[in-house]
Structures are given as structure tokens and as C-alpha cells.
Design a protein around this motif. Sequence first.
Motif, PDB file in Angstrom:
ATOM      1  N   LEU A 150       0.601  -1.122   0.189  1.00 39.44           N
ATOM      2  CA  LEU A 150       0.086   0.107  -0.196  1.00 39.44           C
ATOM      3  C   LEU A 150       0.633   1.265  -0.516  1.00 39.44           C
ATOM      4  O   LEU A 150       0.661   2.389  -0.931  1.00 39.44           O
ATOM      5  CB  LEU A 150      -1.141   0.308   1.250  1.00 39.44           C
ATOM      6  CG  LEU A 150      -2.308  -1.182   1.000  1.00 39.44           C
ATOM      7  CD1 LEU A 150      -2.763  -1.209   1.971  1.00 39.44           C
ATOM      8  CD2 LEU A 150      -2.728  -1.160  -0.323  1.00 39.44           C
ATOM      9  N   LYS A 151       1.814   1.364   0.688  1.00 42.99           N
ATOM     10  CA  LYS A 151       3.015   2.320   0.642  1.00 42.99           C
ATOM     11  C   LYS A 151       3.592   2.065  -0.886  1.00 42.99           C
ATOM     12  O   LYS A 151       3.527   3.939  -0.518  1.00 42.99           O
ATOM     13  CB  LYS A 151       3.935   1.972   1.622  1.00 42.99           C
ATOM     14  CG  LYS A 151       3.641   2.197   3.029  1.00 42.99           C
ATOM     15  CD  LYS A 151       5.003   1.506   4.352  1.00 42.99           C
ATOM     16  CE  LYS A 151       6.126   2.647   3.684  1.00 42.99           C
ATOM     17  NZ  LYS A 151       6.675   1.361   5.218  1.00 42.99           N
ATOM     18  N   ALA A 152       3.730   1.966  -1.564  1.00 46.80           N
ATOM     19  CA  ALA A 152       4.554   1.694  -3.153  1.00 46.80           C
ATOM     20  C   ALA A 152       3.591   2.062  -3.756  1.00 46.80           C
ATOM     21  O   ALA A 152       3.598   2.628  -4.212  1.00 46.80           O
ATOM     22  CB  ALA A 152       4.556   0.035  -2.920  1.00 46.80           C
ATOM     23  N   GLN A 153       2.130   1.963  -3.407  1.00 45.17           N
ATOM     24  CA  GLN A 153       0.806   2.171  -4.595  1.00 45.17           C
ATOM     25  C   GLN A 153       0.184   3.480  -3.924  1.00 45.17           C
ATOM     26  O   GLN A 153       0.146   4.434  -4.686  1.00 45.17           O
ATOM     27  CB  GLN A 153      -0.372   1.407  -4.267  1.00 45.17           C
ATOM     28  CG  GLN A 153      -1.382   0.885  -4.586  1.00 45.17           C
ATOM     29  CD  GLN A 153      -2.665   0.019  -5.133  1.00 45.17           C
ATOM     30  OE1 GLN A 153      -1.769  -0.695  -4.310  1.00 45.17           O
ATOM     31  NE2 GLN A 153      -3.121   0.105  -5.994  1.00 45.17           N
ATOM     32  N   TYR A 154       0.763   3.710  -3.132  1.00 41.97           N
ATOM     33  CA  TYR A 154       0.047   4.926  -2.056  1.00 41.97           C
ATOM     34  C   TYR A 154       0.608   6.167  -1.823  1.00 41.97           C
ATOM     35  O   TYR A 154       0.848   5.789  -0.079  1.00 41.97           O
ATOM     36  CB  TYR A 154      -1.107   5.270  -1.427  1.00 41.97           C
ATOM     37  CG  TYR A 154      -1.839   4.161  -1.894  1.00 41.97           C
ATOM     38  CD1 TYR A 154      -3.435   5.379  -2.440  1.00 41.97           C
ATOM     39  CD2 TYR A 154      -2.746   3.761  -1.964  1.00 41.97           C
ATOM     40  CE1 TYR A 154      -4.351   4.267  -3.631  1.00 41.97           C
ATOM     41  CE2 TYR A 154      -4.001   2.337  -2.644  1.00 41.97           C
ATOM     42  CZ  TYR A 154      -4.209   3.049  -2.854  1.00 41.97           C
ATOM     43  OH  TYR A 154      -5.911   2.528  -4.035  1.00 41.97           O
ATOM     44  N   PRO A 155       1.878   6.857  -1.959  1.00 38.77           N
ATOM     45  CA  PRO A 155       3.221   6.803  -1.189  1.00 38.77           C
ATOM     46  C   PRO A 155       2.868   8.324  -0.409  1.00 38.77           C
ATOM     47  O   PRO A 155       3.540   8.500   0.295  1.00 38.77           O
ATOM     48  CB  PRO A 155       4.298   6.552  -2.275  1.00 38.77           C
ATOM     49  CG  PRO A 155       3.381   6.901  -4.171  1.00 38.77           C
ATOM     50  CD  PRO A 155       2.277   6.115  -3.621  1.00 38.77           C
ATOM     51  N   ALA A 156       2.496   9.040  -1.370  1.00 39.34           N
ATOM     52  CA  ALA A 156       2.103  10.530  -1.306  1.00 39.34           C
ATOM     53  C   ALA A 156       0.628  10.454   0.138  1.00 39.34           C
ATOM     54  O   ALA A 156       0.757  11.331   1.245  1.00 39.34           O
ATOM     55  CB  ALA A 156       1.590  11.666  -1.797  1.00 39.34           C
ATOM     56  N   GLN A 157       0.397   9.635   0.645  1.00 37.05           N
ATOM     57  CA  GLN A 157      -0.683   9.298   1.139  1.00 37.05           C
ATOM     58  C   GLN A 157      -0.345   8.614   2.573  1.00 37.05           C
ATOM     59  O   GLN A 157      -0.792   8.723   3.894  1.00 37.05           O
ATOM     60  CB  GLN A 157      -2.206   8.642   0.989  1.00 37.05           C
ATOM     61  CG  GLN A 157      -2.425   8.904  -0.393  1.00 37.05           C
ATOM     62  CD  GLN A 157      -3.702   8.236  -0.841  1.00 37.05           C
ATOM     63  OE1 GLN A 157      -3.088   8.381  -2.249  1.00 37.05           O
ATOM     64  NE2 GLN A 157      -4.695   8.163  -0.097  1.00 37.05           N
ATOM     65  N   PHE A 158       1.196   8.115   2.726  1.00 34.27           N
ATOM     66  CA  PHE A 158       1.301   8.206   4.485  1.00 34.27           C
ATOM     67  C   PHE A 158       2.468   9.057   4.544  1.00 34.27           C
ATOM     68  O   PHE A 158       3.334   9.428   4.261  1.00 34.27           O
ATOM     69  CB  PHE A 158       1.870   6.575   3.857  1.00 34.27           C
ATOM     70  CG  PHE A 158       1.541   5.561   3.703  1.00 34.27           C
ATOM     71  CD1 PHE A 158       0.919   5.022   4.987  1.00 34.27           C
ATOM     72  CD2 PHE A 158       0.924   5.333   2.357  1.00 34.27           C
ATOM     73  CE1 PHE A 158       0.040   3.553   4.722  1.00 34.27           C
ATOM     74  CE2 PHE A 158       0.439   3.889   2.098  1.00 34.27           C
ATOM     75  CZ  PHE A 158      -0.421   3.106   3.732  1.00 34.27           C
ATOM     76  N   VAL A 159       2.572   9.310   5.680  1.00 36.51           N
ATOM     77  CA  VAL A 159       3.079  10.145   6.233  1.00 36.51           C
ATOM     78  C   VAL A 159       4.036  10.129   7.722  1.00 36.51           C
ATOM     79  O   VAL A 159       3.050   8.820   8.607  1.00 36.51           O
ATOM     80  CB  VAL A 159       2.099  11.589   6.560  1.00 36.51           C
ATOM     81  CG1 VAL A 159       1.865  11.926   5.474  1.00 36.51           C
ATOM     82  CG2 VAL A 159       1.371  11.813   7.986  1.00 36.51           C
ATOM     83  N   HIS A 160       5.012  10.111   8.428  1.00 35.18           N
ATOM     84  CA  HIS A 160       6.005   9.663   8.679  1.00 35.18           C
ATOM     85  C   HIS A 160       5.686  10.672  10.875  1.00 35.18           C
ATOM     86  O   HIS A 160       5.855  11.800  10.162  1.00 35.18           O
ATOM     87  CB  HIS A 160       7.198  10.004   8.805  1.00 35.18           C
ATOM     88  CG  HIS A 160       7.999   9.443  10.125  1.00 35.18           C
ATOM     89  ND1 HIS A 160       8.251   8.145  10.218  1.00 35.18           N
ATOM     90  CD2 HIS A 160       8.762   9.914  11.133  1.00 35.18           C
ATOM     91  CE1 HIS A 160       9.237   8.110  11.009  1.00 35.18           C
ATOM     92  NE2 HIS A 160       9.228   9.212  11.973  1.00 35.18           N
ATOM     93  N   GLY A 161       5.321   9.160  11.463  1.00 30.74           N
ATOM     94  CA  GLY A 161       5.420  10.239  12.838  1.00 30.74           C
ATOM     95  C   GLY A 161       6.128   9.042  13.731  1.00 30.74           C
ATOM     96  O   GLY A 161       5.597   7.916  13.887  1.00 30.74           O
ATOM     97  N   PHE A 162       7.412   9.574  14.510  1.00 25.00           N
ATOM     98  CA  PHE A 162       8.413   8.014  14.997  1.00 25.00           C
ATOM     99  C   PHE A 162       7.276   8.082  16.404  1.00 25.00           C
ATOM    100  O   PHE A 162       7.141   6.697  16.668  1.00 25.00           O
ATOM    101  CB  PHE A 162       8.900   9.036  15.479  1.00 25.00           C
ATOM    102  CG  PHE A 162       9.698   8.011  17.192  1.00 25.00           C
ATOM    103  CD1 PHE A 162      10.455   6.555  15.953  1.00 25.00           C
ATOM    104  CD2 PHE A 162      10.273   8.543  18.133  1.00 25.00           C
ATOM    105  CE1 PHE A 162      10.346   5.547  17.077  1.00 25.00           C
ATOM    106  CE2 PHE A 162      10.172   7.347  19.125  1.00 25.00           C
ATOM    107  CZ  PHE A 162      10.724   6.137  18.941  1.00 25.00           C
ATOM    108  N   SER A 163       6.734   8.685  16.857  1.00 24.80           N
ATOM    109  CA  SER A 163       5.692   8.338  18.286  1.00 24.80           C
ATOM    110  C   SER A 163       4.234   7.470  18.604  1.00 24.80           C
ATOM    111  O   SER A 163       4.294   8.815  17.198  1.00 24.80           O
ATOM    112  CB  SER A 163       6.257   8.916  19.644  1.00 24.80           C
ATOM    113  OG  SER A 163       5.380   9.997  19.380  1.00 24.80           O
ATOM    114  N   LEU A 164       3.420   6.535  18.817  1.00 18.82           N
ATOM    115  CA  LEU A 164       2.088   7.112  18.250  1.00 18.82           C
ATOM    116  C   LEU A 164       1.822   8.108  19.444  1.00 18.82           C
ATOM    117  O   LEU A 164       0.292   8.136  18.785  1.00 18.82           O
ATOM    118  CB  LEU A 164       1.801   4.942  19.021  1.00 18.82           C
ATOM    119  CG  LEU A 164       0.315   5.037  18.772  1.00 18.82           C
ATOM    120  CD1 LEU A 164      -0.196   5.026  17.729  1.00 18.82           C
ATOM    121  CD2 LEU A 164       0.354   3.932  19.984  1.00 18.82           C
TER     122      LEU A 164
END
Length: 256
Positions: A150-164
Amino acid sequence: MRTLIAFLVLFSYNALAKECQSELVVSYNGDWKPYFYQFGNGLYEGIDFTLLNRVVTAMGCEVDVLPMTEARSIIELGKGSFDISIGASYTPERAEQFYYSLPYRQEMIGVMFFNNAAHNRHTPLRDVLEQGGVVGINMSGYFGDVVEELKAQYPAQFVHGFSLPERISMLSEGKIDAVVDDRGALCHQMKGLKVTGLASLGDEASDLVLSDEILHDNEVFFLFSRLTVDAAYVEMFNHHLERALSQPTESDMQCR
């Protein structure tokens, strides 16, 4: 002295424990409730950390915590700056560089979002992405093949956040539409916020909801540096770990 000397293999487990003269250094990368977190100045607890302490104490050793960033953790473990990491998944590449303990718990990866007309606990992550939703995730973590695809298919729609907690805050502020993480950790955070995804309470009772979808299911291990710990130490550790796992423990992660 953290390196266990080689002649320990000649002794029994009891003798090995008596010979342990050093602490086992574990890396701390930030709170990961309920598994490993800080609750005071230099004080730590959590399900995984408690288990680690039980095992190491049975070996006649002590645990020392070394705080560092997550980005530095795997690098420094390979360099021998500390001895062990908590909550590692298995990969063949890591197995060539590090020692693995026996598996000590099962991890299930899930997704959480607001409970509304668009999302409920039956909504799959793919539907959220197909609707243009943005997903908060720790981009340096591995959450299984489905998430990787899913990350490969929708790369712009995943954003990083280290902590939950950081990602849940982003969700609450409307900056993202879903959070992917370990289901036990998601459940713990939801209970702390006094909201729930438990089906027994019904969807109407929830502000946030934990989806029924299981994105990934895998075993979790302790990971040892080969530069500071030898095979005899890991063998002894696994002996005591197996005994510790045979004893019942309490858990508050019943969100399934």
C-alpha cells in the motif's frame, strides 16, 4: 564489561548466572506503551521491559537503559554500543548480523481511525487510501507486506510520525485519517484517551475505532549485538526466557 567471556560455556546455567558481572544494556527510543516506556527520571517499565528484567535477573545480571533515537538504535547495536533491542521482528538480513532470542510474544498490526459515516471498525485500510485518506505511520518500522504494498501504491498518502501519541494527536487534529501500528499499543492508547474500539460497547460509543482488519501477524524477539554478547549468553538467556514465558502474566490488551 559487557562482553561475556567464552569460557562460560563450560559451566551449568547456575554457574553461568553466578559469573555474570556486568549489566545488559538495552536501548530506549521513546515511549512505546504498554511495552516499554519511561515514567520518571531514569525509571522505566512496560510488558516487554518487565519480561526482560525477569530473565536477566534470573541470570544474575542487571539491565541498564541507554536512551537514543530510533534512527541511531540499529546502527549502534551493530557497532556494539549496547547489547539488546526490544520488540524486533525477524528478517534474514538481521539474523546475519545479530543474535535472536526465542520469540516472546505475537504482534498484530492494525489500523485506527475516527468512527464516523466514512469509517467504522469494518473499514479496511485500502478503502481509506482509495478515498484519498492520509495514514500516519512510523516509516522506519516494518508492518508487513500488505502495508508495504500500500505504501508503494499510495506513497504520497503515508506520513511519518515516530511516536504513536504523536500520530494519534495528528489524527485528532484532522491532519491524517488513520494510524497504523501494533494493535496492543493502539488499544492501550485508546484506553488512555477514555475511548474504545471494543465491539461490545458498540460503534456509537467510540470517538476512535480500532478496525477488525489484521494487516500483519508475526512473532517478536529480543535482538542481541554479536559484538558484545556471545552464543553462550543467548543460550542461557533463552533458557530463562522459556521459563519466564511459562509463567502466567497479566495483560490489559484485550481489544481484539
